[in-house]
Design a protein around this motif. Structure first.
Motif, PDB file in Angstrom:
ATOM      1  N   LEU A   1       0.825  -1.212   0.000  1.00  0.00           N
ATOM      2  CA  LEU A   1       0.000   0.000   0.000  1.00  0.00           C
ATOM      3  C   LEU A   1       0.857   1.259   0.000  1.00  0.00           C
ATOM      4  CD1 LEU A   1      -2.890  -1.024   2.410  1.00  0.00           C
ATOM      5  CD2 LEU A   1      -3.093  -0.461  -0.006  1.00  0.00           C
ATOM      6  N   ASP A   2       1.948   1.263   0.763  1.00  0.00           N
ATOM      7  CA  ASP A   2       2.837   2.428   0.789  1.00  0.00           C
ATOM      8  C   ASP A   2       3.406   2.716  -0.601  1.00  0.00           C
ATOM      9  OD1 ASP A   2       2.407   2.819   3.492  1.00  0.00           O
ATOM     10  OD2 ASP A   2       4.239   1.781   4.112  1.00  0.00           O
ATOM     11  N   ALA A   3       3.778   1.662  -1.322  1.00  0.00           N
ATOM     12  CA  ALA A   3       4.315   1.840  -2.680  1.00  0.00           C
ATOM     13  C   ALA A   3       3.237   2.391  -3.613  1.00  0.00           C
ATOM     14  CB  ALA A   3       4.852   0.517  -3.207  1.00  0.00           C
ATOM     15  N   LEU A   4       2.018   1.882  -3.503  1.00  0.00           N
ATOM     16  CA  LEU A   4       0.918   2.377  -4.342  1.00  0.00           C
ATOM     17  C   LEU A   4       0.580   3.829  -4.024  1.00  0.00           C
ATOM     18  CD1 LEU A   4      -1.414  -0.753  -4.357  1.00  0.00           C
ATOM     19  CD2 LEU A   4      -0.106   0.165  -6.283  1.00  0.00           C
ATOM     20  N   ILE A   5       0.615   4.179  -2.746  1.00  0.00           N
ATOM     21  CA  ILE A   5       0.345   5.563  -2.336  1.00  0.00           C
ATOM     22  C   ILE A   5       1.405   6.495  -2.904  1.00  0.00           C
ATOM     23  CG2 ILE A   5       0.349   7.115  -0.322  1.00  0.00           C
ATOM     24  CD1 ILE A   5      -1.103   4.785   1.200  1.00  0.00           C
ATOM     25  N   ALA A   6       2.669   6.092  -2.807  1.00  0.00           N
ATOM     26  CA  ALA A   6       3.758   6.930  -3.340  1.00  0.00           C
ATOM     27  C   ALA A   6       3.622   7.099  -4.852  1.00  0.00           C
ATOM     28  CB  ALA A   6       5.109   6.305  -2.993  1.00  0.00           C
ATOM     29  N   GLN A   7       3.290   6.023  -5.547  1.00  0.00           N
ATOM     30  CA  GLN A   7       3.128   6.093  -6.998  1.00  0.00           C
ATOM     31  C   GLN A   7       1.957   7.005  -7.373  1.00  0.00           C
ATOM     32  OE1 GLN A   7       2.018   2.376  -8.806  1.00  0.00           O
ATOM     33  NE2 GLN A   7       2.594   3.067 -10.839  1.00  0.00           N
ATOM     34  N   THR A   8       0.835   6.878  -6.672  1.00  0.00           N
ATOM     35  CA  THR A   8      -0.353   7.686  -6.977  1.00  0.00           C
ATOM     36  C   THR A   8      -0.116   9.151  -6.648  1.00  0.00           C
ATOM     37  OG1 THR A   8      -1.713   5.735  -6.492  1.00  0.00           O
ATOM     38  CG2 THR A   8      -2.849   7.846  -6.623  1.00  0.00           C
ATOM     39  N   ARG A   9       0.567   9.424  -5.533  1.00  0.00           N
ATOM     40  CA  ARG A   9       0.908  10.813  -5.200  1.00  0.00           C
ATOM     41  C   ARG A   9       1.773  11.428  -6.293  1.00  0.00           C
ATOM     42  NH1 ARG A   9       1.957  10.088   1.116  1.00  0.00           N
ATOM     43  NH2 ARG A   9      -0.054  10.860   1.838  1.00  0.00           N
ATOM     44  N   GLY A  10       2.750  10.672  -6.765  1.00  0.00           N
ATOM     45  CA  GLY A  10       3.617  11.152  -7.841  1.00  0.00           C
ATOM     46  C   GLY A  10       2.822  11.451  -9.105  1.00  0.00           C
ATOM     47  N   ASN A  11       1.861  10.590  -9.427  1.00  0.00           N
ATOM     48  CA  ASN A  11       1.014  10.809 -10.599  1.00  0.00           C
ATOM     49  C   ASN A  11       0.222  12.105 -10.474  1.00  0.00           C
ATOM     50  OD1 ASN A  11       1.917   8.348 -11.545  1.00  0.00           O
ATOM     51  ND2 ASN A  11       0.019   7.260 -11.132  1.00  0.00           N
ATOM     52  N   VAL A  12      -0.360  12.331  -9.301  1.00  0.00           N
ATOM     53  CA  VAL A  12      -1.161  13.550  -9.075  1.00  0.00           C
ATOM     54  C   VAL A  12      -0.271  14.776  -9.169  1.00  0.00           C
ATOM     55  CG1 VAL A  12      -2.517  14.820  -7.359  1.00  0.00           C
ATOM     56  CG2 VAL A  12      -2.960  12.388  -7.739  1.00  0.00           C
ATOM     57  N   MET A  13       0.916  14.724  -8.564  1.00  0.00           N
ATOM     58  CA  MET A  13       1.811  15.883  -8.580  1.00  0.00           C
ATOM     59  C   MET A  13       2.300  16.202  -9.996  1.00  0.00           C
ATOM     60  SD  MET A  13       4.003  15.243  -5.085  1.00  0.00           S
ATOM     61  CE  MET A  13       5.281  16.357  -5.615  1.00  0.00           C
TER      62      MET A  13
ATOM     63  N   LEU B   1      -6.798   4.720  -1.037  1.00  0.00           N
ATOM     64  CA  LEU B   1      -5.587   4.038  -0.571  1.00  0.00           C
ATOM     65  C   LEU B   1      -5.195   4.498   0.828  1.00  0.00           C
ATOM     66  CD1 LEU B   1      -3.450   4.075  -3.844  1.00  0.00           C
ATOM     67  CD2 LEU B   1      -4.306   2.039  -2.664  1.00  0.00           C
ATOM     68  N   LEU B   2      -5.298   5.797   1.088  1.00  0.00           N
ATOM     69  CA  LEU B   2      -4.951   6.326   2.413  1.00  0.00           C
ATOM     70  C   LEU B   2      -5.895   5.798   3.485  1.00  0.00           C
ATOM     71  CD1 LEU B   2      -4.057   9.986   1.405  1.00  0.00           C
ATOM     72  CD2 LEU B   2      -2.471   8.233   2.239  1.00  0.00           C
ATOM     73  N   GLN B   3      -7.176   5.709   3.170  1.00  0.00           N
ATOM     74  CA  GLN B   3      -8.142   5.152   4.125  1.00  0.00           C
ATOM     75  C   GLN B   3      -7.839   3.676   4.394  1.00  0.00           C
ATOM     76  OE1 GLN B   3     -12.023   5.916   2.501  1.00  0.00           O
ATOM     77  NE2 GLN B   3     -11.786   8.143   2.644  1.00  0.00           N
ATOM     78  N   ARG B   4      -7.558   2.958   3.327  1.00  0.00           N
ATOM     79  CA  ARG B   4      -7.238   1.532   3.489  1.00  0.00           C
ATOM     80  C   ARG B   4      -5.959   1.368   4.302  1.00  0.00           C
ATOM     81  NH1 ARG B   4      -7.760  -3.665  -0.086  1.00  0.00           N
ATOM     82  NH2 ARG B   4      -6.586  -4.980   1.317  1.00  0.00           N
ATOM     83  N   ARG B   5      -4.979   2.240   4.078  1.00  0.00           N
ATOM     84  CA  ARG B   5      -3.708   2.165   4.813  1.00  0.00           C
ATOM     85  C   ARG B   5      -3.930   2.356   6.305  1.00  0.00           C
ATOM     86  NH1 ARG B   5      -0.010   0.184   6.780  1.00  0.00           N
ATOM     87  NH2 ARG B   5       2.152   0.851   6.649  1.00  0.00           N
TER      88      ARG B   5
END
Length: 123
Positions: A29-41, A99-103
């Motif tokens: 989940l941490d890896a997915l969150i980092a990837q999704t944050r990067g996509n948004v930024m 993802l953040l809620q699931r984390r």
């Protein structure tokens, strides 16, 4: 290279193995969150693709007489490419929130599981 993690895993205590297995979902989940944050930024995603290319190289071969000779030959080379991909930023934001809620939920469950590992395998 692949043998090293196996060798190290064999040295792990039962407690370390238990704690490691408990944290697996959180790490994903941490890896997915980092990837999704990067996509948004960035405003776009980065997709990794493999592409086959032919490369002309000087190759060695053995002649019928047993001597070593050289000639040009074609070799297939796999190239890893990072390609920008269009995304819907609003969808990415929704995915990030989910993802953040699931984390958060997983973190609570993992804390309980870690405590069970420590209780089951005291040092």
């Amino acid at each position: 290279m692949l043998v090293l993690p196996l060798a190290l895993a064999a040295c792990a205590t039962p407690r370390e193995s238990c704690l490691s297995s408990v944290g697996r979902e959180g790490r994903v989940l941490d890896a997915l969150i980092a990837q999704t944050r990067g996509n948004v930024m960035r405003g776009y995603a980065i997709e990794e693709r493999e592409e086959l290319r032919t490369s002309r190289q000087l190759c060695r071969y053995r002649t019928d007489e047993g001597a070593i000779a050289r000639r040009f030959c074609d070799r297939t080379v796999v190239e890893e490419l990072r390609v920008p991909v269009t995304i819907d930023i609003e969808e990415e934001k929704v995915k990030l929130d989910q993802l953040l809620q699931r984390r958060e939920r997983v973190a609570r469950v993992q804390a309980e599981a870690r405590a069970q590992c420590v209780a089951r395998y005291p040092e």
